[in-house]
Structure formats: C-alpha cells, structure tokens
Motif scaffolding. Sequence first.
Motif, short mmCIF file in Angstrom:
data_model
loop_
_atom_site.label_atom_id
_atom_site.label_comp_id
_atom_site.label_asym_id
_atom_site.label_seq_id
_atom_site.Cartn_x
_atom_site.Cartn_y
_atom_site.Cartn_z
N LYS A 282 35.28 34.46 73.69
CA LYS A 282 36.73 34.60 73.50
C LYS A 282 37.09 36.03 73.11
N GLY B 60 38.56 29.42 66.27
CA GLY B 60 38.23 28.10 66.79
C GLY B 60 38.27 27.05 65.71
N THR C 105 31.25 20.73 66.35
CA THR C 105 31.61 20.82 67.76
C THR C 105 33.01 21.42 67.83
N GLU C 106 33.20 22.38 68.73
CA GLU C 106 34.51 23.00 68.85
C GLU C 106 35.53 22.01 69.40
N GLN D 85 38.39 21.46 71.65
CA GLN D 85 38.93 22.16 72.82
C GLN D 85 40.43 21.91 72.95
N THR D 86 41.13 22.92 73.40
CA THR D 86 42.56 22.79 73.67
C THR D 86 42.89 23.55 74.95
N GLU D 87 43.80 23.01 75.73
CA GLU D 87 44.23 23.67 76.96
C GLU D 87 45.46 24.54 76.72
N VAL E 100 44.42 29.48 74.19
CA VAL E 100 43.18 29.96 74.78
C VAL E 100 42.46 30.92 73.84
N THR F 103 41.94 29.77 67.67
CA THR F 103 42.65 28.61 67.12
C THR F 103 42.24 28.40 65.67
#
Length: 192
Positions: A128, A142, A159-160, A162-164, A167, A170
């Motif tokens: 990232k 993250g 565990t990360e 995830q988000t759409e 980007v 976070t």
Amino acid sequence: TYVGRFADVTRLQDDTLLSACYWAPVSSHAAMAYGDPLGCIKVTYGSADAKTWSEPAELITPEKLGQWGLGVWRDDAGNFYYNAEDAAANNASIQVEPRDPNLAVMPDGTVLLTFFMRVPTESNFLGKTLEVYSNSVFSPAGAFIMYSKDHGQSWSEPTEIQTEVVVGGTAKRGDIAVYSDGQILIPIYGFD
C-alpha cells in the motif's frame, strides 16, 4: 511508564469480563517520530462483578506483528525492511504498532478482537501507498481481526479486514455489531 488508553470490555459467556486496551507511553497517546516508544495491546480478565482483575498481559506487540509477517523495520539510514531476517542483517528496528482494540462475542462464544496498525508513512506496507497523516511519520495502515475460541486464552493470528471503499490506509474504532445469525458489522474509517 505506560498507561492503558482506548479500552474496550466485553462479557464472556461464562460471565467473566475481558478488557483490551492500547498500552502507550504516558507522554503521548501514540508514537509520532522514529525513536518514540511504540505501543501494544494488552488484555485483562475480570470477575463477573468487575471487582477483581488480572494483571494486564501483552497480546499484540510490535515484535509479534513482525513474527506474523506484519512488520516494517527501519535502519538508521532510512531504509525499510519487511522481514525479520533482512531487518536483523541491517540492524533495523521494528516500526509498527497496533492501536485501539474493540471486542465482541459471537453467538457461539467466539471472541472477536479488532484493531488497526500504524506504520511509517514512507513504507510500502502490504503493497500500500499511504497518505501522510497529521504531523506524524506514522500513518494508519489497515484494520485487522483476530478471534479466540477459548474465552480469550489463545488467539488466531491477525487477518486484514478488506474493504473495497478505502484503498489506502484504514483504521477503526467503534463497537463491532454482532447479529443473531452470526453476521458482523465492523466500523472502518480511512484515507483514500
């Protein structure tokens, strides 16, 4: 001296309490520059009436994040390394910290813990490119989740989340919503 900040507490299925907090230096609520002490996440266990509590125990430290493959190390010349072997060969120090935990209990008794990471803004954490955040050399990088099937005595590796939508870096802070059908909703904020 370190103190606990941003604490969260939940009642486990056996009625005991579990608390998690970001444990940080007294002089600051977070590391702002290289060389500042880094924080960690500690947990404590309380009686059902909250009158007695265990001593705080480290759950997530910068070193453990490195062992889990979530490390960023920096040497004195400003070079970044992403595994412990390269870091050790170049006398680099770990430069990540976990922040702001939240707890929840699933209908089956599984305990969830979420937190976010702060890493050097110039690094390439998990591929990232991060935005500069405030006046710190560290940026949110993250949001992560862990779980325990034994009332918080042992935990999965992070565990990360995830988000759409976001980007870049976070972060998160807020209650985890747990629904009766086992679905969860985790609040996330970040920088695109």
